[in-house]
Write an enzyme that holds these catalytic residues in place. Structure first.
Site, PDB file in Angstrom:
ATOM      1  N   CYS A 141       0.819  -1.218   0.000  1.00 36.35           N
ATOM      2  CA  CYS A 141       0.000   0.000   0.000  1.00 36.35           C
ATOM      3  C   CYS A 141       0.851   1.266   0.000  1.00 36.35           C
ATOM      4  O   CYS A 141       0.564   2.225  -0.730  1.00 36.35           O
ATOM      5  CB  CYS A 141      -0.957  -0.009   1.186  1.00 36.35           C
ATOM      6  SG  CYS A 141      -0.172  -0.407   2.772  1.00 36.35           S
TER       7      CYS A 141
ATOM      8  N   HIS B 276      -2.433   6.468   5.008  1.00 35.59           N
ATOM      9  CA  HIS B 276      -0.995   6.665   5.142  1.00 35.59           C
ATOM     10  C   HIS B 276      -0.607   8.060   4.638  1.00 35.59           C
ATOM     11  O   HIS B 276      -1.313   8.657   3.816  1.00 35.59           O
ATOM     12  CB  HIS B 276      -0.227   5.651   4.284  1.00 35.59           C
ATOM     13  CG  HIS B 276      -0.320   4.237   4.746  1.00 35.59           C
ATOM     14  ND1 HIS B 276      -0.877   3.842   5.936  1.00 35.59           N
ATOM     15  CD2 HIS B 276       0.114   3.085   4.142  1.00 35.59           C
ATOM     16  CE1 HIS B 276      -0.786   2.523   6.049  1.00 35.59           C
ATOM     17  NE2 HIS B 276      -0.200   2.043   4.970  1.00 35.59           N
TER      18      HIS B 276
END
Length: 334
Positions: free
Chosen positions: A128, A242
């Site tokens: 990711c 994130h």
């Protein structure tokens, strides 16, 4: 009407549930969706306004699918993917097992969709953090090349799955109520009101597993195997998005107006020419948000920027569904 039959292994996990949601949101034409897990459960996940049973994962149960998403643990993928792919079933895998195999593409559709061929029945979804980083760097690569990348990541609890989210939520609740906090089990140290500069085990040279993955996978996504990448990966107490602080050195001189224009037209990017953007703002969204672009020196080859994106969506489920859409668009299915 579509005859496409899809299975989702790991449907009750954080990525699996997000996959079901993204498939529905994007109106992917499917004839049948079946949910699988390590054991059977009744009415355990939701899709299309209905509760679906989750079936125990077996090779026989998966064999009538056209496409199988693997969103659970690596052991399930390793047990079934090679055999399913040999039968001509497309396997879209959110685990790391096949990502760095030389003969298997690591596709972020906005960047390298051209690497997909009909024979590629195993399609890994990248790390990711690497996906977000590659999307943020691709516009720079395209206008000025890339020589060096230094990145510090600020990674959400959801990167450790539902167990990570639960551990963070429980610890934050205990601290807020003045109650004893349970020992950290998912993370190397307590995450609530903290940052933890370790994701994965350290190797003999002091690099974590996540730092090695981010560098190697991002190089593959961008088609730059010799690119120097230095990553420091940190877990932070946010839920699903994130963020990354990035410094790059380019192959050729460029300037801020050129880079701003490249980001404005880049697919999958939401560029913020002014102000900031934070992880909490982008939760539940598919774009990678880029902000704080600035020059580092006057030579025109060093630049700094900030990016953030939802790791359950573009970092996992959305990229997986885009791979299915790419298979459909190429006429490889149906």
């Amino acid at each position: 009407m579509s005859a496409l039959r899809v299975g989702i292994v790991g449907a009750t996990g954080a990525v699996g549930e997000t996959l079901l949601r993204v498939l529905e949101e994007r109106h992917v034409p499917l004839a049948h969706v079946a949910a699988f897990g390590s054991r059977g459960r009744s009415a355990a996940v939701r899709y299309g306004g209905e509760l679906l049973d989750v079936h125990a994962t077996t090779g026989e149960a998966l064999a009538d699918r056209d496409v199988v998403f693997f969103a659970g643990g690596e052991s399930l993928g390793e047990a079934f993917i090679a055999e399913l792919a040999a039968r001509g079933i497309y396997c879209i895998d959110n685990n790391a097992t096949f990502r760095l195999h030389d003969d298997i593409p690591l596709i972020v559709p906005e960047i390298n969709a051209a690497t997909l061929e009909r024979r590629h029945h195993i399609l890994p979804v990248g790390n990711c953090t690497a996906i977000l980083l590659a999307l943020a760097l691709a516009p720079i690569r395209d206008v000025a090349g890339l020589r060096e990348v230094v990145v510090s990541t600020y990674q959400a609890a959801s990167g450790a799955g539902r167990a990570g989210l639960d551990e963070l939520d429980n610890a934050q609740r205990a601290l807020a109520l003045g109650e004893p906090e349970d020992p950290a089990r998912v993370f190397p140290a307590p995450l609530a009101r903290n940052v933890v500069p370790q994701i994965g085990s350290f190797d003999a040279d002091g690099w974590s597993g996540e730092e090695r993955k981010v560098a190697a996978e991002m190089q593959k996504m961008l088609g730059l195997p010799a690119l120097h990448v230095s990553a420091t990966c940190v877990r932070v107490p946010v839920r699903t998005a994130h963020a990354e602080s990035i410094v790059v050195r380019t192959e050729r001189p460029t300037d801020l107006p050129t880079l701003r224009a490249a980001f404005e037209r880049a697919p999958g990017i939401r560029f913020h020419p002014e102000g900031i953007v934070t992880p909490r703002e982008v939760e539940g969204r598919d774009e990678v948000h880029v902000a704080r672009l600035r020059a580092d020196g006057a030579e025109g080859t060093r630049f700094a920027l900030w990016c953030t994106g939802d790791q359950l969506r573009k970092g996992a489920a959305t990229n997986a569904v885009q791979l299915l859409e790419l298979l459909l668009a190429r006429g490889f299915l149906g």
